[in-house]
Design an enzyme around this catalytic site. Structure first.
Site, PDB file in Angstrom:
ATOM      1  CE  LYS A 136      -0.192   2.101   3.495  1.00  0.00           C
ATOM      2  NZ  LYS A 136      -0.140   2.853   4.751  1.00  0.00           N
TER       3      LYS A 136
ATOM      4  CG  ASP B  24      -3.655   1.685   6.567  1.00  0.00           C
ATOM      5  OD1 ASP B  24      -4.424   2.668   6.536  1.00  0.00           O
ATOM      6  OD2 ASP B  24      -2.438   1.776   6.740  1.00  0.00           O
TER       7      ASP B  24
END
Ligand code: C5P
Length: 276
Positions: free
Chosen positions: A9, A136
């Protein structure tokens, strides 16, 4: 057997907008994903097992409470499914490094278990599991370019930059997300703009860079080194650090940067890839 990549990410921009009463911070962030990361393999088995291999495995050795096993246990509880699984995690990206690490691993575990039990990837119970595992994790489950709000879990997909060459560099230091957030100065520097992703990212910033650099000044050196490379589109620290990245105008420019960074910082961790 099911194989999943835990795509790394990136936060192309990360604006911290305020402190909340629940210990989290209100964010606005542009999530993007890299076409590479840790690899997970899941297979039905007689008994549960969890094996960590790969170049970054040592950092996790002896950690009983891995996000992967927590994701497995939470999934089985919420979906009331039985059946032992053998899980192998090929740990290729450094831990505590701002590029998803554990969150992406947990998300890949949820995707793999959903596939194994023929559960839709958008099932609200799966998203609920993801939110409980970490801020996340919902973004990592979807792994699409998105604007994240709230603590990062409220997602609006946006047009991405698939295929853009990227280089990730970590100076070999880990930083604790909680300590970096705790050092944020409390000043709201404004929202992320609207429109073209790259324009918004460039006009934006990572508000965690200053506190992360205070803890690990070497982050500044890595950012300077990336900025010195030719044909960069964006240079930034991701998440709470310490991994920094550059997007490039061409594969040749990225590959030249791989060589340049390897020469200047041979001890750094580097990953050359492209955006999903
Ligand atoms: O959600 P997650 O467990 O990944 O967050 C790790 C830590 O990062 C939290 O305990 C909190 O200290 C910090 N954090 C935050 N605000 C967010 C996300 C994370 O303060 N939006």
């Amino acid at each position: 057997m099911i194989e999943e990549t835990a795509w790394a990410k990136l936060n192309l921009a990360l604006h911290v907008r305020g402190r909340r009463g629940d210990g989290y911070h209100e964010l606005e962030t542009l999530f993007a994903f890299v076409a590479d990361g840790d690899r997970l393999t899941l297979a039905p088995a007689e008994a549960d097992s969890f094996t960590i291999t790969g170049p970054c495995a040592a950092a996790l050795a002896g950690e009983g409470d891995n996000l992967v096993t927590r994701a497995r246990d939470l999934f089985r509880e919420r979906f009331a499914v039985n059946g032992a699984v053998a899980i192998t995690l090929d740990k290729r990206v450094p831990v505590a490094s701002g590029i998803g690490g554990g969150s992406a691993d947990a998300a890949a575990t949820l995707r793999a278990l959903a596939a194994m039990h023929m559960i839709d990837g958008g099932d609200p119970r799966l998203i609920q599991c993801a939110e409980e595992l970490g801020s996340d994790v919902p973004a990592c489950v979807r792994s699409v370019t998105a604007l994240g709000r709230g603590r990062g879990e409220a997602l609006t997909p946006v047009a991405g930059m698939a295929g853009t060459p990227v280089l990730l560099v970590n100076p070999g230091v880990g930083v604790s997300t909680a300590s970096v957030f705790a050092r944020w100065d409390g000043v709201d520097r404004g929202a992320i703009g609207e429109g073209d992703l790259l324009d918004c990212a460039r006009a934006g910033r990572n508000d965690l860079e200053v506190p992360a650099r205070a803890l690990q000044p070497v982050i500044g050196e890595v950012l300077t080194l990336l900025e010195e490379q030719a044909d960069t589109l964006l240079v930034r620290m991701s998440g709470s650090g310490a991994t920094c990245f550059a997007l490039f105008a061409s594969v040749d420019a990225r590959d030249a940067a791989v060589r340049g960074v390897a020469e200047a910082r041979p001890d750094s961790w580097r990953m050359a890839s492209e955006l999903l």
